[in-house]
Design a protein around this motif. Structure first.
Motif, PDB file in Angstrom:
ATOM      1  N   PRO A 116      -8.817  -1.436  -6.694  1.00 38.77           N
ATOM      2  CA  PRO A 116      -7.593  -1.969  -6.074  1.00 38.77           C
ATOM      3  C   PRO A 116      -7.815  -3.336  -5.438  1.00 38.77           C
ATOM      4  N   GLU A 117      -6.730  -3.931  -4.970  1.00 42.24           N
ATOM      5  CA  GLU A 117      -6.808  -5.280  -4.420  1.00 42.24           C
ATOM      6  C   GLU A 117      -7.609  -5.343  -3.124  1.00 42.24           C
ATOM      7  N   TRP A 118      -7.553  -4.257  -2.324  1.00 40.22           N
ATOM      8  CA  TRP A 118      -8.272  -4.300  -1.051  1.00 40.22           C
ATOM      9  C   TRP A 118      -9.786  -4.241  -1.238  1.00 40.22           C
ATOM     10  N   ALA A 119     -10.266  -3.962  -2.444  1.00 38.58           N
ATOM     11  CA  ALA A 119     -11.698  -3.924  -2.732  1.00 38.58           C
ATOM     12  C   ALA A 119     -12.147  -5.175  -3.482  1.00 38.58           C
ATOM     13  N   GLN A 120     -11.476  -6.290  -3.224  1.00 38.81           N
ATOM     14  CA  GLN A 120     -11.880  -7.531  -3.882  1.00 38.81           C
ATOM     15  C   GLN A 120     -13.274  -7.950  -3.421  1.00 38.81           C
TER      16      GLN A 120
END
Length: 407
Positions: A133-137
């Motif tokens: 997901p985006e929060w795990a960039q």
């Protein structure tokens, strides 16, 4: 040649003269350049081995050059092979070697599956990538694995492995019981607790082996939950009996007595000890950091001085005497100084040869062995020349002559 007089049964034997030293070993007294045969009187202080190993570990923390790290590991291994005894703790060095190899392997696996901040252009292989997901960039699972990433991970893992191996060398060479015996008086209770724990652990293992052997001789099974319960209860009962007997013996000898000190002395002791330990931690971090050696050494020196003062004041509370204390003799100073010289010279080498101590991976270049840092690493071999030689099985079983017994 005068024939030897017959020995009368029951009469004591008298040595005709001093016994010749065993071939390949030095005499018990030794000399300036010849290390003596180790015994209780001239055994090297356990703290000297730890200071030597910490010096090598400091040197390993200041470089990522695999050739220098391999040289430090080879120096530590040679000293361990030359001065290791047959004690149980001396067998732990092989475990630290395996642990170092495991650290390198885990670091490479993590770099391959979780990625690395090092960019690279030489692709070795590509793993299936899991979308996140985006929060795990900034984190990836799988994907492209490059040569530069694995090389950087190998250098980093080898650095940590060298640190572990240097600590393992100190564990294999230093007697833990004698090291705890040399603790300051302020840490007397802590040292006694650790020594008691180290003493009871071998007894616990021996009791388990003895009871399992007895069950096998009686034709009973020594494996499984039922056998574990039937073996565990007698072992716990024996441990409890030994604990009660030890507590009674320590109480009879006045263990736990402390001297009465003014409140101002107690507060000063706590402040110096706590502040000194914080200074030691901050100074050590400064020395191990990439650009903190300028302030790390003064902070470490001030913290060590404050902690030493606090421990000295705290030792006034301990009302005890020390039986046959270990002396930090000239050979111990030479061993400790060799480790300090290796660490200090490697820190200094970062000022005139930083590229040689930290080879670049982008672009990828082959590491080179710098001359003077490598020569400074060889100073760590000094303990193999000056430390007392541990006795072999033949010297340990050899009977003492009349002159040696009288001494």
């Amino acid at each position: 040649m005068t024939p030897e007089a017959p020995h009368r049964p029951g009469s004591p034997r008298v040595a005709e003269g001093p016994r010749a030293p065993t071939p390949g070993r030095t005499a018990r007294g030794g000399g300036v350049l010849r290390p003596p045969l180790a015994d209780r009187a001239n055994a090297l202080h356990a703290g000297a081995w730890w200071l030597w190993a910490l010096g090598l570990a400091t040197a390993a923390s200041r470089t990522t050059n695999p050739l220098l790290l391999a040289l430090l590991v080879a120096v530590a291994g040679y000293v361990v092979a030359a001065r290791r005894t047959d004690a149980p703790w001396a067998r732990s060095y092989a475990l630290f070697l395996k642990l170092g190899l495991l650290v390198i392997a885990v670091r490479l696996v993590f770099a391959a599956f979780l990625g690395s901040p090092i960019p690279g252009t030489s692709t070795l292989f590509t793993l299936p990538e899991v979308p996140l997901p985006e929060w795990a960039q900034g984190v990836r699972l799988g994907g492209r694995v490059t040569t530069e990433q694995l090389t950087f991970a190998f250098y980093d893992g080898m650095k940590l492995a060298a640190l572990l191996i240097c600590v393992g060398a100190a564990n294999a060479l230093a007697n833990p019981a004698r090291l705890l015996k040399s603790l300051p008086a302020a840490l007397y209770e802590l040292g006694v607790a650790v020594v008691v724990a180290m003493t009871f652990a071998p007894h616990f293992v021996a009791d388990v082996a003895r009871l399992r052997r007895a069950r096998r001789l009686r034709g009973r099974d020594d494996r499984g939950p039922r056998a574990l319960l039937q073996v565990g209860l007698p072992v716990l009962e024996g441990a409890l009996e030994r604990s009660v007997a030890l507590a009674a013996a320590m109480d009879a000898r006045g263990y736990g007595r402390t001297a009465r000190l003014p409140r101002a002395v107690r507060v000063t002791t706590a402040a110096l000890t706590l502040g000194g330990l914080l200074g030691v931690c901050a100074g050590t971090y400064g020395l191990l950091a990439a650009s903190g050696a300028g302030y790390g050494l003064p902070v470490l020196a001030l913290g060590a001085a404050a902690a030493a003062g606090g421990l000295w004041l705290g030792g006034r509370r301990a009302v005890r005497s020390r039986y046959r204390p270990d002396r930090f003799g000239p050979r111990a100073w030479l061993v400790a100084a060799s480790g300090a010289a290796v660490g200090g010279l490697m820190i200094y080498a970062n000022s005139y040869a930083p590229d040689a101590l930290h080879p670049t991976v982008v672009p990828l270049t082959a590491p080179e062995l710098p001359l003077w840092p490598a020569a400074s690493c060889l100073l760590g071999l000094l303990p193999a020349l000056v430390a007392p030689v541990p006795p072999g099985p033949r010297e340990q079983r050899a009977p003492r002559t009349t002159e040696e017994t009288a001494q």
